[in-house]
Design a protein around this motif. Structure first.
Motif, short mmCIF file in Angstrom:
data_model
loop_
_atom_site.label_atom_id
_atom_site.label_comp_id
_atom_site.label_asym_id
_atom_site.label_seq_id
_atom_site.Cartn_x
_atom_site.Cartn_y
_atom_site.Cartn_z
N SER A 71 3.01 9.24 0.66
CA SER A 71 1.59 9.19 1.00
C SER A 71 0.82 10.33 0.35
O SER A 71 -0.28 10.14 -0.17
CB SER A 71 1.40 9.26 2.51
OG SER A 71 1.97 8.14 3.13
N GLU A 110 -7.96 6.20 2.74
CA GLU A 110 -7.45 5.99 4.10
C GLU A 110 -8.03 4.72 4.70
O GLU A 110 -7.33 3.95 5.36
CB GLU A 110 -7.77 7.21 4.97
CG GLU A 110 -7.26 7.10 6.39
CD GLU A 110 -5.75 6.99 6.50
OE1 GLU A 110 -5.28 6.38 7.47
OE2 GLU A 110 -5.04 7.51 5.62
N SER A 113 -6.28 1.82 3.15
CA SER A 113 -4.92 1.75 3.66
C SER A 113 -4.89 1.13 5.05
O SER A 113 -4.04 0.29 5.35
CB SER A 113 -4.31 3.15 3.68
OG SER A 113 -3.03 3.12 4.23
#
Length: 151
Positions: A71, A110, A113
């Motif tokens: 990540s 983010e 994701s």
């Protein structure tokens, strides 16, 4: 991490001692079934299970670290924060990737994701998404993200 290694090591040592106990009890009983052998076998089974649990915990830890590193690398790559090689120059593969795609913000990454994870969960549940409920086909953007609507 040291705690996990210590736990795994202790569980292994107890497992080995329990296996030695089974062998010793069988030898002292002359190979016949005895209460001492049964007790040693129960202890062996318990230590085996504890060792397996310790192995599973260590494996989960390793997987979580791998995921975290992946990540972090993804965020660095997407935001344009790449490390340089020893000579102060970026590696060729990283340089090519950094110049071919414009960097995006970590917040945007983010959000994307989360959207992907949400869609995967929805697909796994089999519910699917009604056409047009997430993406506007006329505008071509995802209405959940404010950055898309300004483009």
């Amino acid at each position: 991490m040291d705690n996990i290694v210590d736990s795994l090591n202790k569980a292994y040592e107890k497992f080995v001692l329990a296996s030695a106990g089974v062998l010793e009890s069988k030898e002292s009983a002359g190979g016949q079934k005895a209460l001492l052998t049964d007790t040693a076998l129960e202890n062996f089974k318990e230590k085996w299970e504890l060792f397996r649990v310790a192995c599973d915990q260590a494996e989960e830890f390793v997987e979580s670290v791998k995921q975290r590193i992946g990540s972090e690398c993804l965020v660095d790559e997407a935001t344009g924060l790449t490390t340089t090689a020893a000579g102060g120059q970026a590696p060729a593969a990283v340089t090519g990737a950094a110049t071919s795609l414009p960097p995006i913000s970590a917040v945007r990454l983010e959000q994307m994701s989360r959207a992907v994870r949400w869609l995967v969960l929805e697909l796994q549940r089999g519910s699917g998404v009604a056409p047009g409920s997430v993406h506007s086909s006329s505008t071509g953007f995802d209405s959940r993200f404010s950055e898309d609507s300004t483009q």
